[in-house]
Design an enzyme around this catalytic site. Structure first.
Site, PDB file in Angstrom:
ATOM      1  CG  MET A 155      -1.756  -1.321   1.303  1.00  0.00           C
ATOM      2  SD  MET A 155      -2.956  -1.443  -0.016  1.00  0.00           S
ATOM      3  CE  MET A 155      -4.145  -0.261   0.558  1.00  0.00           C
ATOM      4  CG  HIS A 156       4.135   1.210  -2.756  1.00  0.00           C
ATOM      5  ND1 HIS A 156       5.219   0.762  -2.035  1.00  0.00           N
ATOM      6  CD2 HIS A 156       3.928   0.280  -3.716  1.00  0.00           C
ATOM      7  CE1 HIS A 156       5.652  -0.377  -2.539  1.00  0.00           C
ATOM      8  NE2 HIS A 156       4.885  -0.697  -3.563  1.00  0.00           N
ATOM      9  CG  ASP A 157       1.326   6.116  -4.307  1.00  0.00           C
ATOM     10  OD1 ASP A 157       2.517   6.139  -3.963  1.00  0.00           O
ATOM     11  OD2 ASP A 157       0.963   6.125  -5.489  1.00  0.00           O
TER      12      ASP A 157
END
Ligand code: RIB
Ligand code: CA
Length: 307
Positions: free
Chosen positions: A239-241
């Site tokens: 869930m990078h961003d």
């Protein structure tokens, strides 16, 4: 309760959509603008997708069009194998009635920071080209922005190479200018984003509670999860961003180390974010630890609060 004003600089992109919906739905965030940049997709698609996401979230958010290529290096090309040809997995191109503002992304960022001194957090979740161009256009923004919270980099690992994370690798020269600037900078990189993961059951949960926004994410994420399963061997995606936006709403979930950083701009290690002995660089607040379960729950419950 005054909401925190943020500008998201973005290359949407599936996890960009997650971050934008989280920001739109969170009661303590006011998304005062978005700026588009090449990266996961071309600039044209990124700009269109930012307009589409604002419309889907039923919000009037100014969108300014930004850079279509890196400052110096040749473009690495888009990430259609990760995000799909149009940016949202297997979905066909979406259309929007929205229009971009007249300002370029860099001019919009500078204007908004000057009009709201000390109030805006910049949150870049794509290559840092627009942010470097804003710094070049008006270096005084470093004293007027509240802080800059980026999704990018990694101290202990890369993702596109052993050394580099995608956003930094796509424009390392711009990233190095951003790390060299004398401002309050938080790096939310792979050291923490790889500790936050969601799977199909999680997106089924958001679809049930919020069929429009959760359902959009679930559909787009099908493709993303297939990529993750093929690449990392598990059907769950990092869930990078959204983790970068959650570092703004809930910084207590992260542990920080302060290090001056530089970006390697050439060679095998191009795009690596590394500790530097270069004098005069202000330490970056590097997120090195995270309560991944709490970040994930916050993301899911915020999307569930939508429609
Ligand atoms: O490395 C992860 C980053 O690269 C995210 O911003 C994702 O959207 C991709 O651009
Ligand atoms: Ca992104």
């Amino acid at each position: 309760m005054t909401a925190q004003k943020i500008i998201i600089d973005t290359d949407p992109g599936i996890d960009d959509a997650m971050a934008i919906f989280y920001a739109c739905l969170h009661p303590r965030i006011e998304l005062v603008g978005m700026t588009s940049v090449f990266g996961n997709v071309t600039l044209e698609i990124a700009t269109r997708n930012a307009l589409v996401l604002a419309e889907l979230a039923d919000q009037e958010i100014p969108v300014a069009k930004g850079a279509q290529k890196p400052l110096i290096q040749k473009p690495n090309g888009v990430s259609a194998h990760v995000h799909g040809a149009e940016g949202f997995g297997r979905m066909p191109a979406c259309t929007s009635k929205g229009q971009v503002v007249a300002d370029s992304a860099a001019a919009f960022i500078c204007r908004m920071i000057h009009e709201n001194p000390g109030e805006i957090i910049l949150c870049p979740i794509g290559p840092l080209t627009n942010i470097a161009l804003a710094l070049q256009l008006d270096p005084s923004i470093v004293t007027k922005v509240k802080s800059v919270v980026i999704m990018g980099g990694g101290i202990k690992r890369g993702n596109v190479t052993d050394f580099a994370e995608a956003n930094i690798w796509n424009d390392p020269h711009a990233a190095d200018q951003v790390f060299a600037a004398d401002w309050d900078l938080v790096m939310v990189g792979l050291d923490v984003t790889h500790q936050v993961a969601c799977d199909r059951a999680d997106f089924a949960r958001t679809t049930k509670a919020a069929p429009v926004l959760g359902g959009f994410l679930a559909e787009a994420t099908e493709f993303y999860l297939d990529f993750y399963e093929g690449h990392y061997g598990k059907p769950e995606c990092h869930m990078h961003d959204p983790t970068a936006v959650i570092a703004i709403t809930d910084p207590q979930l992260f542990s920080i180390e302060n290090h001056p950083l530089e970006v390697i701009v050439e060679g095998e290690r191009a795009g690596q974010t590394t500790l530097t002995a270069k004098s005069g660089r202000r330490p970056v607040q590097v997120c090195m630890g995270v309560d991944g379960a709490a970040v994930k729950e916050l993301f899911l419950s915020t999307i569930e609060s939508g429609f």
